[in-house]
Design an enzyme around this catalytic site. Structure first.
Site, short mmCIF file in Angstrom:
data_model
loop_
_atom_site.label_atom_id
_atom_site.label_comp_id
_atom_site.label_asym_id
_atom_site.label_seq_id
_atom_site.Cartn_x
_atom_site.Cartn_y
_atom_site.Cartn_z
N TYR A 113 0.83 -1.20 0.00
CA TYR A 113 0.00 0.00 0.00
C TYR A 113 0.86 1.24 0.00
O TYR A 113 2.08 1.18 0.20
CB TYR A 113 -0.94 0.01 1.21
CG TYR A 113 -0.26 0.31 2.54
CD1 TYR A 113 0.54 -0.63 3.16
CD2 TYR A 113 -0.43 1.55 3.16
CE1 TYR A 113 1.16 -0.34 4.37
CE2 TYR A 113 0.19 1.84 4.37
CZ TYR A 113 0.98 0.89 4.97
OH TYR A 113 1.61 1.18 6.15
N LYS A 168 6.57 -2.06 1.82
CA LYS A 168 5.41 -1.47 2.49
C LYS A 168 4.21 -2.40 2.33
O LYS A 168 3.29 -2.14 1.54
CB LYS A 168 5.13 -0.07 1.94
CG LYS A 168 4.23 0.76 2.84
CD LYS A 168 4.27 2.22 2.43
CE LYS A 168 3.22 3.05 3.12
NZ LYS A 168 3.39 3.18 4.56
N GLU A 182 12.26 2.47 14.18
CA GLU A 182 11.30 3.45 13.69
C GLU A 182 10.03 3.28 14.49
O GLU A 182 9.94 2.38 15.32
CB GLU A 182 11.02 3.24 12.20
CG GLU A 182 10.41 1.88 11.90
CD GLU A 182 10.08 1.66 10.43
OE1 GLU A 182 9.86 2.64 9.70
OE2 GLU A 182 10.02 0.49 10.01
N LEU A 206 11.24 1.22 7.13
CA LEU A 206 10.60 1.62 5.88
C LEU A 206 11.30 2.88 5.35
O LEU A 206 11.63 3.77 6.13
CB LEU A 206 9.12 1.93 6.12
CG LEU A 206 8.37 2.29 4.84
CD1 LEU A 206 8.09 1.05 4.01
CD2 LEU A 206 7.09 3.03 5.14
N1 PLP Z 1 7.58 3.70 9.02
C1 PLP Z 1 6.46 2.95 8.97
C2 PLP Z 1 6.48 1.60 9.62
C3 PLP Z 1 5.31 3.42 8.33
O1 PLP Z 1 4.19 2.65 8.28
C4 PLP Z 1 5.32 4.71 7.74
C5 PLP Z 1 4.14 5.25 7.07
O2 PLP Z 1 3.13 4.61 6.93
C6 PLP Z 1 6.50 5.47 7.82
C7 PLP Z 1 7.61 4.93 8.45
C8 PLP Z 1 6.57 6.84 7.20
O3 PLP Z 1 6.59 6.73 5.80
P1 PLP Z 1 6.08 7.92 4.87
O4 PLP Z 1 6.93 9.10 5.19
O5 PLP Z 1 6.32 7.41 3.49
O6 PLP Z 1 4.65 8.14 5.18
#
Ligand code: PLP
Length: 286
Positions: free
Chosen positions: A33, A148, A181, A206
Site C-alpha cells: 500500500y 510497504k 522506527e 521503511l
Molecule cells: N515507518 C512505517 C512503519 C510506516 O508505516 C510509515 C508510514 O506509513 C512510515 C515509516 C513513514 O513513511 P512515509 O513518510 O512514506 O509516510
C-alpha cells in the site's frame, strides 16, 4: 456527501465498497500500500510514493494493476469525487483473488483499491505544536519492513500499546538498544550540535517518503543530516526528537517512556522543517 472508493475498475459508494473473501490481501496480507498526503489541492511527493510502490510490488513479484499514469488519473478522480483539498489518498494493491493456497496463483489480476479522506490541517498543526509522546517496544517484526506491505499486525499491537499508555507512537527498539522506527513513522533526533540523525534506510526500516523529502528540506535550511543508528538514551539527551510520515510530516516528540526529551518542549528544528516542507516537496495538482 457520500464518500466514494475505487475498487478494481469501479467507483462505488464507500459504505458498499467490498473485496472478495478470497482476496490474498485479506487471507495472507499478500499486498502492498501507499499513503500520500494531499495538501492545498496538491498530491505531495507522488513520484517518490509511486517509485516506492513500484519497488514494493517488484520485491513481492506482484504486477502493476494498471499503468502508472492511469493510477495517477484514478487517484486524482478519487480525490476529486471526495472533494479532498487537504487529506490523504490511500492505495492498496494485492496479488488478487484466488482459491486459498500459499504459492502464488497463476494468471490472476492484482486487486486495486483507492480511497481518499479529508484531514484537518489545523488540528494536525496544533498537535505538532504541542508535541507527542512515544513509548518503546521490542522490535518483533520480520526483516523486510522496507517493503510497504499490508502485514501490519506488530505495528497495530504497538500502536495500541502506545494509545493505552497515553502516547501517540511506539518506537521499535533492537536488542542493542538502538531505535528502528515507529509503528507508522520514521524516527529522528537533533544532536546538541544541531545535526539531524536518522537510521539508515536499509532493510530494518521503511524508506519513508517524508524522511527522504526531509533530507531536501534540511539541505534547504542548511542543516546537516547523518544516517546512523541512535539509542533511546541518546534520544532522551538530544536537543530534540521528532517523527515523520506523510500524515504527521515532522512532529516533535516531547517524551519517551514518560521521560522528557531535552526540556520537554517541542523542538524548534522539527517545527521549522515542518513549516518548510510543502515548499520543498514535489507537488502535482490533485
Ligand atoms: N515507518 C512505517 C512503519 C510506516 O508505516 C510509515 C508510514 O506509513 C512510515 C515509516 C513513514 O513513511 P512515509 O513518510 O512514506 O509516510
Amino acid at each position: 456527501m457520500p464518500r466514494i472508493a475505487y475498487v478494481n475498475g469501479r467507483y462505488v459508494a464507500h459504505r458498499d465498497a467490498t473485496v472478495h473473501i478470497e482476496d490474498r490481501g485479506y487471507q495472507f496480507a499478500d499486498g502492498v500500500y501507499e499513503v500520500c498526503e494531499v495538501a492545498r489541492g496538491f498530491i505531495v511527493d507522488s513520484k517518490r510514493h509511486l517509485d516506492r510502490l513500484d519497488r514494493s510490488l517488484s520485491e513481492l513479484a506482484i504486477d502493476w494493476p494498471i499503468h502508472r499514469s492511469a493510477l495517477m488519473t484514478v487517484m486524482r478522480e478519487v480525490i476529486r469525487r471526495n472533494r479532498v483539498h487537504d487529506g490523504l489518498v490511500y492505495l492498496q494493491v494485492t496479488r488478487g483473488v484466488a482459491p486459498r493456497d500459499h504459492p502464488f496463483p497463476v494468471g490472476v489480476r492484482p486487486s486495486l483499491v483507492i480511497t481518499a479522506k479529508k484531514t484537518n490541517p489545523d488540528a494536525l498543526r496544533h498537535k505538532a505544536e504541542a508535541g507527542v509522546k512515544v513509548i518503546t517496544v521490542p522490535e518483533n517484526r520480520w526483516d523486510r519492513v522496507d517493503i510497504k506491505t499490508v502485514g501490519l499486525l506488530p505495528n497495530v499491537l504497538a500502536k495500541q500499546k502506545a494509545k493505552e499508555a497515553g502516547a501517540y507512537e511506539a518506537w521499535f527498539v533492537d536488542p542493542d538498544g538502538t531505535v528502528k522506527e515507529g509503528a507508522s513513522t520514521n524516527a529522528w533526533i537533533v544532536t546538541k550540535d544541531g545535526v539531524l540523525v536518522t537510521r539508515p534506510a536499509d532493510h530494518g526500516i521503511l524508506r519513508g517518503i517524508t524522511r527522504a523529502t526531509l533530507f531536501d528540506v534540511a539541505a534547504s535550511l542548511g542543516l546537516r543530516v547523518e544516517e546512523r543508528a541512535f539509542s533511546v538514551e541518546e534520544a532522551l539527551a538530544a536537543r530534540e526528537a521528532f517523527l515523520s510520515s506523510a500524515t504527521t510530516l515532522a512532529t516533535p516528540i516531547v517524551a519517551i517512556d514518560g521521560h522528557p526529551v531535552a526540556n520537554g518542549h517541542p523542538g524548534s528544528v522539527a517545527l521549522s522543517l515542518r513549516q518548510a516542507f510543502f515548499e520543498i516537496a514535489e507537488k502535482s495538482p490533485a
